[in-house]
Write a protein that holds these residues in place. Structure first.
Motif, PDB file in Angstrom:
ATOM      1  N   ARG A  81       0.839  -1.216   0.000  1.00  0.00           N
ATOM      2  CA  ARG A  81       0.000   0.000   0.000  1.00  0.00           C
ATOM      3  C   ARG A  81       0.864   1.251   0.000  1.00  0.00           C
ATOM      4  O   ARG A  81       0.613   2.204  -0.750  1.00  0.00           O
ATOM      5  N   MET A  82       1.896   1.243   0.823  1.00  0.00           N
ATOM      6  CA  MET A  82       2.782   2.389   0.931  1.00  0.00           C
ATOM      7  C   MET A  82       3.528   2.626  -0.393  1.00  0.00           C
ATOM      8  O   MET A  82       3.578   3.757  -0.896  1.00  0.00           O
ATOM      9  N   LEU A  83       4.099   1.581  -0.969  1.00  0.00           N
ATOM     10  CA  LEU A  83       4.808   1.720  -2.245  1.00  0.00           C
ATOM     11  C   LEU A  83       3.874   2.229  -3.337  1.00  0.00           C
ATOM     12  O   LEU A  83       4.229   3.145  -4.088  1.00  0.00           O
ATOM     13  N   ARG A  84       2.696   1.668  -3.414  1.00  0.00           N
ATOM     14  CA  ARG A  84       1.735   2.088  -4.444  1.00  0.00           C
ATOM     15  C   ARG A  84       1.334   3.554  -4.253  1.00  0.00           C
ATOM     16  O   ARG A  84       1.224   4.305  -5.223  1.00  0.00           O
ATOM     17  N   ARG A  85       1.124   3.947  -3.021  1.00  0.00           N
ATOM     18  CA  ARG A  85       0.749   5.333  -2.735  1.00  0.00           C
ATOM     19  C   ARG A  85       1.853   6.291  -3.172  1.00  0.00           C
ATOM     20  O   ARG A  85       1.596   7.292  -3.846  1.00  0.00           O
ATOM     21  N   TYR A  86       3.096   5.994  -2.813  1.00  0.00           N
ATOM     22  CA  TYR A  86       4.197   6.901  -3.148  1.00  0.00           C
ATOM     23  C   TYR A  86       4.525   6.892  -4.637  1.00  0.00           C
ATOM     24  O   TYR A  86       4.955   7.914  -5.178  1.00  0.00           O
ATOM     25  N   ILE A  87       4.315   5.779  -5.295  1.00  0.00           N
ATOM     26  CA  ILE A  87       4.491   5.754  -6.757  1.00  0.00           C
ATOM     27  C   ILE A  87       3.483   6.707  -7.401  1.00  0.00           C
ATOM     28  O   ILE A  87       3.834   7.486  -8.298  1.00  0.00           O
ATOM     29  N   LEU A  88       2.238   6.667  -6.944  1.00  0.00           N
ATOM     30  CA  LEU A  88       1.216   7.560  -7.509  1.00  0.00           C
ATOM     31  C   LEU A  88       1.487   9.030  -7.181  1.00  0.00           C
ATOM     32  O   LEU A  88       1.303   9.910  -8.026  1.00  0.00           O
ATOM     33  N   ILE A  89       1.934   9.305  -5.963  1.00  0.00           N
ATOM     34  CA  ILE A  89       2.263  10.680  -5.600  1.00  0.00           C
ATOM     35  C   ILE A  89       3.422  11.168  -6.457  1.00  0.00           C
ATOM     36  O   ILE A  89       3.386  12.285  -6.995  1.00  0.00           O
ATOM     37  N   TYR A  90       4.448  10.342  -6.581  1.00  0.00           N
ATOM     38  CA  TYR A  90       5.594  10.711  -7.416  1.00  0.00           C
ATOM     39  C   TYR A  90       5.122  11.037  -8.835  1.00  0.00           C
ATOM     40  O   TYR A  90       5.473  12.071  -9.401  1.00  0.00           O
ATOM     41  N   LYS A  91       4.325  10.150  -9.384  1.00  0.00           N
ATOM     42  CA  LYS A  91       3.843  10.322 -10.756  1.00  0.00           C
ATOM     43  C   LYS A  91       3.056  11.630 -10.908  1.00  0.00           C
ATOM     44  O   LYS A  91       3.234  12.359 -11.885  1.00  0.00           O
ATOM     45  N   SER A  92       2.217  11.951  -9.950  1.00  0.00           N
ATOM     46  CA  SER A  92       1.412  13.176 -10.046  1.00  0.00           C
ATOM     47  C   SER A  92       2.280  14.433  -9.953  1.00  0.00           C
ATOM     48  O   SER A  92       1.912  15.478 -10.478  1.00  0.00           O
ATOM     49  N   GLN A  93       3.427  14.337  -9.302  1.00  0.00           N
ATOM     50  CA  GLN A  93       4.307  15.497  -9.158  1.00  0.00           C
ATOM     51  C   GLN A  93       5.376  15.589 -10.250  1.00  0.00           C
ATOM     52  O   GLN A  93       6.143  16.552 -10.279  1.00  0.00           O
ATOM     53  N   HIS A  94       5.453  14.604 -11.113  1.00  0.00           N
ATOM     54  CA  HIS A  94       6.523  14.541 -12.113  1.00  0.00           C
ATOM     55  C   HIS A  94       5.978  14.378 -13.526  1.00  0.00           C
ATOM     56  O   HIS A  94       6.374  13.469 -14.268  1.00  0.00           O
ATOM     57  N   LEU A  95       5.065  15.258 -13.890  1.00  0.00           N
ATOM     58  CA  LEU A  95       4.537  15.324 -15.259  1.00  0.00           C
ATOM     59  C   LEU A  95       3.949  13.996 -15.715  1.00  0.00           C
ATOM     60  O   LEU A  95       4.073  13.604 -16.871  1.00  0.00           O
ATOM     61  N   GLU A  96       3.319  13.270 -14.769  1.00  0.00           N
ATOM     62  CA  GLU A  96       2.672  11.978 -15.026  1.00  0.00           C
ATOM     63  C   GLU A  96       3.643  10.891 -15.497  1.00  0.00           C
ATOM     64  O   GLU A  96       3.261   9.939 -16.180  1.00  0.00           O
ATOM     65  N   VAL A  97       4.912  11.026 -15.124  1.00  0.00           N
ATOM     66  CA  VAL A  97       5.923  10.004 -15.421  1.00  0.00           C
ATOM     67  C   VAL A  97       6.211   9.246 -14.131  1.00  0.00           C
ATOM     68  O   VAL A  97       6.554   9.848 -13.104  1.00  0.00           O
ATOM     69  N   ALA A  98       6.061   7.938 -14.157  1.00  0.00           N
ATOM     70  CA  ALA A  98       6.284   7.103 -12.973  1.00  0.00           C
ATOM     71  C   ALA A  98       7.771   7.005 -12.648  1.00  0.00           C
ATOM     72  O   ALA A  98       8.619   7.175 -13.523  1.00  0.00           O
ATOM     73  N   THR A 108       3.045   1.018 -16.251  1.00  0.00           N
ATOM     74  CA  THR A 108       1.701   0.957 -15.669  1.00  0.00           C
ATOM     75  C   THR A 108       1.678   1.396 -14.204  1.00  0.00           C
ATOM     76  O   THR A 108       0.616   1.402 -13.587  1.00  0.00           O
ATOM     77  N   SER A 109       2.839   1.712 -13.654  1.00  0.00           N
ATOM     78  CA  SER A 109       2.998   2.078 -12.240  1.00  0.00           C
ATOM     79  C   SER A 109       2.582   0.954 -11.307  1.00  0.00           C
ATOM     80  O   SER A 109       2.250   1.193 -10.142  1.00  0.00           O
ATOM     81  N   GLU A 110       2.613  -0.270 -11.779  1.00  0.00           N
ATOM     82  CA  GLU A 110       2.164  -1.421 -10.979  1.00  0.00           C
ATOM     83  C   GLU A 110       3.353  -2.071 -10.291  1.00  0.00           C
ATOM     84  O   GLU A 110       4.392  -2.290 -10.904  1.00  0.00           O
ATOM     85  N   ILE A 111       3.174  -2.380  -9.020  1.00  0.00           N
ATOM     86  CA  ILE A 111       4.200  -3.075  -8.255  1.00  0.00           C
ATOM     87  C   ILE A 111       3.567  -4.262  -7.538  1.00  0.00           C
ATOM     88  O   ILE A 111       2.436  -4.188  -7.067  1.00  0.00           O
ATOM     89  N   ARG A 112       4.295  -5.369  -7.507  1.00  0.00           N
ATOM     90  CA  ARG A 112       3.822  -6.588  -6.841  1.00  0.00           C
ATOM     91  C   ARG A 112       4.922  -7.147  -5.955  1.00  0.00           C
ATOM     92  O   ARG A 112       6.103  -6.887  -6.172  1.00  0.00           O
ATOM     93  N   ALA A 113       4.514  -7.951  -5.000  1.00  0.00           N
ATOM     94  CA  ALA A 113       5.481  -8.665  -4.165  1.00  0.00           C
ATOM     95  C   ALA A 113       5.957  -9.896  -4.924  1.00  0.00           C
ATOM     96  O   ALA A 113       5.148 -10.612  -5.507  1.00  0.00           O
ATOM     97  N   ASP A 114       7.252 -10.124  -4.925  1.00  0.00           N
ATOM     98  CA  ASP A 114       7.808 -11.314  -5.574  1.00  0.00           C
ATOM     99  C   ASP A 114       7.820 -12.448  -4.556  1.00  0.00           C
ATOM    100  O   ASP A 114       8.848 -12.824  -4.027  1.00  0.00           O
ATOM    101  N   ASN A 115       6.617 -12.947  -4.250  1.00  0.00           N
ATOM    102  CA  ASN A 115       6.433 -13.972  -3.225  1.00  0.00           C
ATOM    103  C   ASN A 115       5.720 -15.191  -3.777  1.00  0.00           C
ATOM    104  O   ASN A 115       4.665 -15.056  -4.381  1.00  0.00           O
ATOM    105  N   THR A 116       6.274 -16.345  -3.507  1.00  0.00           N
ATOM    106  CA  THR A 116       5.525 -17.572  -3.748  1.00  0.00           C
ATOM    107  C   THR A 116       4.688 -17.821  -2.495  1.00  0.00           C
ATOM    108  O   THR A 116       4.925 -17.230  -1.458  1.00  0.00           O
ATOM    109  N   GLY A 117       3.728 -18.670  -2.588  1.00  0.00           N
ATOM    110  CA  GLY A 117       2.925 -19.007  -1.420  1.00  0.00           C
ATOM    111  C   GLY A 117       1.600 -18.258  -1.380  1.00  0.00           C
ATOM    112  O   GLY A 117       1.355 -17.356  -2.178  1.00  0.00           O
ATOM    113  N   ASP A 155      -0.590 -11.778  -5.733  1.00  0.00           N
ATOM    114  CA  ASP A 155      -1.797 -11.074  -6.197  1.00  0.00           C
ATOM    115  C   ASP A 155      -2.271  -9.989  -5.240  1.00  0.00           C
ATOM    116  O   ASP A 155      -3.341  -9.422  -5.420  1.00  0.00           O
ATOM    117  N   TYR A 156      -1.506  -9.704  -4.204  1.00  0.00           N
ATOM    118  CA  TYR A 156      -1.895  -8.644  -3.258  1.00  0.00           C
ATOM    119  C   TYR A 156      -1.962  -7.313  -3.962  1.00  0.00           C
ATOM    120  O   TYR A 156      -1.287  -6.985  -4.855  1.00  0.00           O
TER     121      TYR A 156
END
Length: 173
Positions: free
Chosen positions: A52-69, A153-162, A172-173
């Protein structure tokens, strides 16, 4: 002649000692799975929070940087995203074009968003597998990195098996 009475010490018999050992074993068998379950639940919760934190900051960064992730070197989307650019853009100060500088540098008014990239609580890795703009996410995680990120796509996932206790894949979180 006077008879002296010898008082016996209050020692435990072998049977009493064995009963205590068996009872302690039964209690341990009950408690240890509860502790292990709590540890997994804590890691699960930490993973969800970090995503949640990573996704939030990626979106904030993108909004402050000319929509570039984050991830594109110097904010140039014609370049291949790199892990180094992502880390610098998230943990250092930056200007509107995605160029980075130490905190407090004049003209670099954005960030830092995080002090460091969080460690994936399940595999203890903070590295990021960067996907190119035309790459798809793998079908499943392989635990080779802490995170998998696609700047396009500004998408981030955990590299977790299980899976979690409800059968949902951590990937899939």
């Amino acid at each position: 002649m006077c008879k002296q009475t010898v008082k016996q010490a209050g020692a435990f018999t072998l049977v009493e000692t064995l009963i205590v050992v068996v009872l302690l074993g039964i209690l341990a068998a009950i408690v240890i799975p509860m502790i292990e379950n709590s540890t997994t639940e804590a890691k699960d919760s930490a993973l969800a929070h970090d995503l949640r934190m990573l996704r939030r900051y990626i979106l904030i960064y993108k909004s402050q940087h000319l929509e570039v992730a984050p991830g594109y070197p110097n904010g140039q989307t014609n370049q291949t995203p790199t892990e180094q650019a992502f880390i610098e853009q998230i943990t250092m100060s930056s200007n509107a074009y995605g160029q980075t500088a130490p905190i407090g540098t004049p003209g670099f008014d954005y960030g830092p968003y995080l002090l460091k990239i969080p460690v994936n609580p399940f595999n203890n890795k903070s590295t990021i597998e960067m996907l190119g703009d035309d790459e798809d996410f793998p079908a499943q995680a392989d635990d080779s990195h802490g995170w998998i990120y696609k700047a396009a796509t500004s998408e981030i996932r955990a590299d977790n098996t299980g899976v979690n206790q409800h059968g949902k894949r951590y990937y899939d979180y």
